[in-house]
Design a protein around this motif. Structure first.
Motif, PDB file in Angstrom:
ATOM      1  N   VAL A  38       0.836  -1.202   0.000  1.00 40.92           N
ATOM      2  CA  VAL A  38       0.000   0.000   0.000  1.00 40.92           C
ATOM      3  C   VAL A  38       0.868   1.249   0.000  1.00 40.92           C
ATOM      4  O   VAL A  38       0.653   2.176  -0.765  1.00 40.92           O
ATOM      5  N   PHE A  39       1.908   1.209   0.807  1.00 40.22           N
ATOM      6  CA  PHE A  39       2.808   2.354   0.862  1.00 40.22           C
ATOM      7  C   PHE A  39       3.460   2.594  -0.490  1.00 40.22           C
ATOM      8  O   PHE A  39       3.491   3.700  -1.002  1.00 40.22           O
ATOM      9  N   LYS A  40       3.936   1.506  -1.066  1.00 40.67           N
ATOM     10  CA  LYS A  40       4.627   1.617  -2.353  1.00 40.67           C
ATOM     11  C   LYS A  40       3.709   2.259  -3.404  1.00 40.67           C
ATOM     12  O   LYS A  40       4.098   3.154  -4.135  1.00 40.67           O
ATOM     13  N   ILE A  41       2.480   1.798  -3.412  1.00 41.09           N
ATOM     14  CA  ILE A  41       1.586   2.259  -4.465  1.00 41.09           C
ATOM     15  C   ILE A  41       1.075   3.670  -4.185  1.00 41.09           C
ATOM     16  O   ILE A  41       0.742   4.409  -5.090  1.00 41.09           O
ATOM     17  N   THR A  42       1.057   4.053  -2.911  1.00 41.76           N
ATOM     18  CA  THR A  42       0.673   5.428  -2.587  1.00 41.76           C
ATOM     19  C   THR A  42       1.680   6.389  -3.221  1.00 41.76           C
ATOM     20  O   THR A  42       1.317   7.398  -3.797  1.00 41.76           O
ATOM     21  N   LEU A  43       2.954   6.007  -3.161  1.00 42.26           N
ATOM     22  CA  LEU A  43       3.976   6.835  -3.797  1.00 42.26           C
ATOM     23  C   LEU A  43       3.840   6.792  -5.318  1.00 42.26           C
ATOM     24  O   LEU A  43       4.048   7.779  -5.994  1.00 42.26           O
ATOM     25  N   PHE A  44       3.440   5.626  -5.769  1.00 41.61           N
ATOM     26  CA  PHE A  44       3.392   5.379  -7.208  1.00 41.61           C
ATOM     27  C   PHE A  44       2.471   6.343  -7.938  1.00 41.61           C
ATOM     28  O   PHE A  44       2.782   6.834  -9.010  1.00 41.61           O
ATOM     29  N   MET A  45       1.333   6.667  -7.334  1.00 45.03           N
ATOM     30  CA  MET A  45       0.387   7.515  -8.035  1.00 45.03           C
ATOM     31  C   MET A  45       0.515   8.981  -7.620  1.00 45.03           C
ATOM     32  O   MET A  45      -0.176   9.421  -6.712  1.00 45.03           O
ATOM     33  N   THR A  46       1.410   9.688  -8.239  1.00 47.45           N
ATOM     34  CA  THR A  46       1.494  11.150  -8.152  1.00 47.45           C
ATOM     35  C   THR A  46       1.361  11.703  -6.733  1.00 47.45           C
ATOM     36  O   THR A  46       0.917  12.827  -6.546  1.00 47.45           O
ATOM     37  N   ASN A  47       1.693  10.914  -5.750  1.00 45.56           N
ATOM     38  CA  ASN A  47       1.696  11.301  -4.340  1.00 45.56           C
ATOM     39  C   ASN A  47       0.316  11.657  -3.787  1.00 45.56           C
ATOM     40  O   ASN A  47       0.141  11.812  -2.601  1.00 45.56           O
ATOM     41  N   SER A  48      -0.665  11.805  -4.639  1.00 43.35           N
ATOM     42  CA  SER A  48      -1.919  12.367  -4.147  1.00 43.35           C
ATOM     43  C   SER A  48      -2.971  11.307  -3.845  1.00 43.35           C
ATOM     44  O   SER A  48      -3.923  11.557  -3.143  1.00 43.35           O
ATOM     45  N   THR A  49      -2.808  10.138  -4.408  1.00 43.82           N
ATOM     46  CA  THR A  49      -3.916   9.193  -4.285  1.00 43.82           C
ATOM     47  C   THR A  49      -3.456   7.836  -3.792  1.00 43.82           C
ATOM     48  O   THR A  49      -2.274   7.525  -3.765  1.00 43.82           O
ATOM     49  N   TYR A  50      -4.425   7.057  -3.471  1.00 37.81           N
ATOM     50  CA  TYR A  50      -4.206   5.761  -2.862  1.00 37.81           C
ATOM     51  C   TYR A  50      -4.883   4.701  -3.712  1.00 37.81           C
ATOM     52  O   TYR A  50      -6.070   4.787  -4.004  1.00 37.81           O
ATOM     53  N   PHE A  51      -4.141   3.751  -4.163  1.00 39.20           N
ATOM     54  CA  PHE A  51      -4.700   2.666  -4.960  1.00 39.20           C
ATOM     55  C   PHE A  51      -5.032   1.504  -4.029  1.00 39.20           C
ATOM     56  O   PHE A  51      -4.177   1.056  -3.271  1.00 39.20           O
ATOM     57  N   PRO A  52      -6.257   1.022  -4.057  1.00 40.06           N
ATOM     58  CA  PRO A  52      -6.680   0.017  -3.066  1.00 40.06           C
ATOM     59  C   PRO A  52      -6.122  -1.365  -3.358  1.00 40.06           C
ATOM     60  O   PRO A  52      -6.845  -2.319  -3.573  1.00 40.06           O
ATOM     61  N   ILE A  53      -4.800  -1.466  -3.343  1.00 40.82           N
ATOM     62  CA  ILE A  53      -4.155  -2.709  -3.759  1.00 40.82           C
ATOM     63  C   ILE A  53      -4.534  -3.876  -2.851  1.00 40.82           C
ATOM     64  O   ILE A  53      -4.654  -5.012  -3.293  1.00 40.82           O
ATOM     65  N   ASP A  54      -4.768  -3.570  -1.574  1.00 36.75           N
ATOM     66  CA  ASP A  54      -5.086  -4.643  -0.637  1.00 36.75           C
ATOM     67  C   ASP A  54      -6.476  -5.227  -0.899  1.00 36.75           C
ATOM     68  O   ASP A  54      -6.807  -6.293  -0.432  1.00 36.75           O
ATOM     69  N   LYS A  55      -7.280  -4.494  -1.689  1.00 32.23           N
ATOM     70  CA  LYS A  55      -8.621  -5.008  -1.991  1.00 32.23           C
ATOM     71  C   LYS A  55      -8.652  -5.738  -3.343  1.00 32.23           C
ATOM     72  O   LYS A  55      -9.662  -6.306  -3.726  1.00 32.23           O
ATOM     73  N   LEU A  56      -7.529  -5.660  -4.041  1.00 30.57           N
ATOM     74  CA  LEU A  56      -7.489  -6.256  -5.373  1.00 30.57           C
ATOM     75  C   LEU A  56      -7.389  -7.777  -5.255  1.00 30.57           C
ATOM     76  O   LEU A  56      -6.464  -8.307  -4.666  1.00 30.57           O
ATOM     77  N   LYS A  57      -8.374  -8.455  -5.833  1.00 27.57           N
ATOM     78  CA  LYS A  57      -8.412  -9.915  -5.670  1.00 27.57           C
ATOM     79  C   LYS A  57      -7.769 -10.600  -6.870  1.00 27.57           C
ATOM     80  O   LYS A  57      -7.636 -10.006  -7.933  1.00 27.57           O
ATOM     81  N   GLU A  58      -7.402 -11.835  -6.657  1.00 28.52           N
ATOM     82  CA  GLU A  58      -6.889 -12.698  -7.715  1.00 28.52           C
ATOM     83  C   GLU A  58      -7.911 -12.682  -8.860  1.00 28.52           C
ATOM     84  O   GLU A  58      -9.124 -12.722  -8.610  1.00 28.52           O
ATOM     85  N   GLY A  59      -7.462 -12.576 -10.084  1.00 27.47           N
ATOM     86  CA  GLY A  59      -8.404 -12.656 -11.207  1.00 27.47           C
ATOM     87  C   GLY A  59      -9.013 -11.317 -11.592  1.00 27.47           C
ATOM     88  O   GLY A  59      -9.760 -11.235 -12.553  1.00 27.47           O
ATOM     89  N   GLU A  60      -8.720 -10.259 -10.826  1.00 28.04           N
ATOM     90  CA  GLU A  60      -9.299  -8.948 -11.174  1.00 28.04           C
ATOM     91  C   GLU A  60      -8.406  -8.142 -12.117  1.00 28.04           C
ATOM     92  O   GLU A  60      -8.800  -7.079 -12.573  1.00 28.04           O
ATOM     93  N   THR A  61      -7.233  -8.638 -12.351  1.00 26.91           N
ATOM     94  CA  THR A  61      -6.351  -7.974 -13.310  1.00 26.91           C
ATOM     95  C   THR A  61      -6.473  -8.692 -14.653  1.00 26.91           C
ATOM     96  O   THR A  61      -6.861  -9.865 -14.671  1.00 26.91           O
TER      97      THR A  61
END
Ligand code: LLP
Length: 395
Positions: free
Chosen positions: A6-29
């Motif tokens: 979560v921390f990594k991805i928070t940095l990943f998106m322009t510092n402003s937003t949070y990507f709900p990676i912990d909610k991403l389930k197998e098969g959703e990509t």
């Protein structure tokens, strides 16, 4: 889920937003992630840079017609540039007022033209004499006047990929300068056509602004050639490019320089309106394709990272040799390796990058292909019977 993700991805998106990676389930990509804060910032920047009273920006729906994105752009007050009845309907549903919708394309069908007239769209950007005659007769049958602008082929080299350059004589788009006088005359004499002006579009992903300056010069000389013709509007199309290599340090295109080129170089007549049709520059940077590593394969002298989203999810690399910045957004490794990042599709062109430096990558990691908000999700296909990618948004 991997610790630290979560921390990594928070940095990943322009510092402003949070990507709900912990909610991403197998098969959703694979799925598209959109940073709506960045979209809003980009829209604010467009509006500030184009704040001259006679400037009107239409969003090119072809770049991304995800309803969430469209609604946001409509709510920001932009118009819409469309190329099919499907796009017109998507724009109307998203809240774009019909008079702020323009309709281009070389192959408009009778049904598309009739429905567009019923909606009361703002302008048809007409690409040929044959099309003009059909619009005229359909408008006559309906007892209305069709607003038309003639799309002129300005014969300008936009110095972009040959698949996305449109303003050259060899391209199928627009009407040759030599035929313009005759067609203007035709429009003016017609009872069913309302001549609005001229439309241009030189190409896409234009990063050197010089071709836009040349476009201004071409438009000036065309207007000088037609001093007695009333020309309510000029539409200069879209094409402003973005920085695919630096999505974080350069997330918002230099809209000011772009609009100022037209403000400074176009000799508009008093009261004349100037239309723009920007697609990529508005939505590209806010989107990323998120895809999961299925295998890390040891090849001969190289390693492949095989991800679950390929050219069916994002076709730009295969079609235009485009490069989207590739990031492993879940690996915390300090070890850097070189990988060819490829999709699962049965085509040799299904490659996102070769010799890409990535932290040590393993099965299950998530990979982001950045700057994929324009011509990404909308160009996805079901080839190999793969499902279309879904989408998630920052809130
Ligand atoms: N107006 C007209 C008449 C167009 O043909 C286009 C794009 C635009 C506006 C918007 O251009 P933009 O501002 O987005 O550059 N699929 C390709 C791009 C194709 C562009 C087609 N026309 C890609 O992924 O690079």
């Amino acid at each position: 889920m991997m610790p630290g993700a979560v921390f990594k991805i928070t940095l990943f998106m322009t510092n402003s937003t949070y990507f709900p990676i912990d909610k991403l389930k197998e098969g959703e990509t694979p799925l598209y992630y959109y940073d709506l804060h960045l979209l809003d910032e980009t829209l604010d920047a467009v509006k500030a840079a184009a704040s001259y009273p006679n400037f009107h920006v239409h969003y090119a729906v072809k770049a991304n017609s995800n309803p969430e994105i469209l609604q946001r752009i409509a709510a920001a007050g932009l118009g819409a540039d469309t190329v099919s009845l499907g796009e017109i309907k998507a724009a109307v549903t998203a809240g774009f007022p019909a008079p702020k919708i323009v309709f281009a394309g070389v192959g408009k069908t009778d049904a598309e033209i009739t429905t567009a007239l019923q909606y009361g769209i703002g302008c048809f950007n007409v690409e040929s004499k044959a099309e003009l005659e059909v619009i005229e007769s359909l408008a006559a049958e309906m007892g209305v006047k069709a607003p038309v602008a003639l799309r002129v082929n300005p014969e300008i080299d936009a110095h972009t990929h040959h698949y996305i350059t449109t303003g050259l004589a060899e391209n199928k788009f627009g009407i040759a300068m030599t035929m313009i006088d005759e067609l203007v005359d035709y429009c003016i004499k017609s009872e069913s056509l309302d001549f609005r002006g001229f439309h241009f579009h030189i190409g896409s992903q234009v990063t050197d602004l010089t071709p836009f300056k040349i476009l201004c010069e071409r438009i000036n000389s065309l207007q000088e050639r037609l001093p007695d013709i009333e020309i309510p509007l000029i539409n200069v199309g879209g094409g402003l490019g973005i920085d695919y290599d630096n999505p974080d340090s350069n997330p918002i295109p230099d809209f000011k320089s772009y609009f100022d080129i037209f403000h400074e170089n176009l000799k508009l007549r008093p009261g004349q309106q100037l239309h723009f049709e920007l697609g990529r520059a508005i939505v590209a940077q806010c989107g990323s394709l998120i895809t999961r590593v299925v295998y890390v394969k040891e090849g001969v002298g190289k390693k492949f990272v095989i991800v679950d989203g390929g050219m069916t999810a994002l076709i730009r690399p295969a079609l235009y040799q485009a490069h989207h910045k590739i990031e492993n957004i879940t690996s915390n490794s300090d070890i850097e390796e070189r990988y060819d990042v490829v999709g699962p599709i049965c085509e040799s062109s299904d490659v996102f990058g070769t010799d890409e430096p990535l932290p040590l990558t393993k099965r299950g990691d998530l990979i982001a292909l950045r700057s994929a908000g324009a011509y990404g999700e909308i160009m996805a296909s079901g080839y190999n019977c793969r499902p279309l990618p879904g989408s998630v948004f920052s809130r």
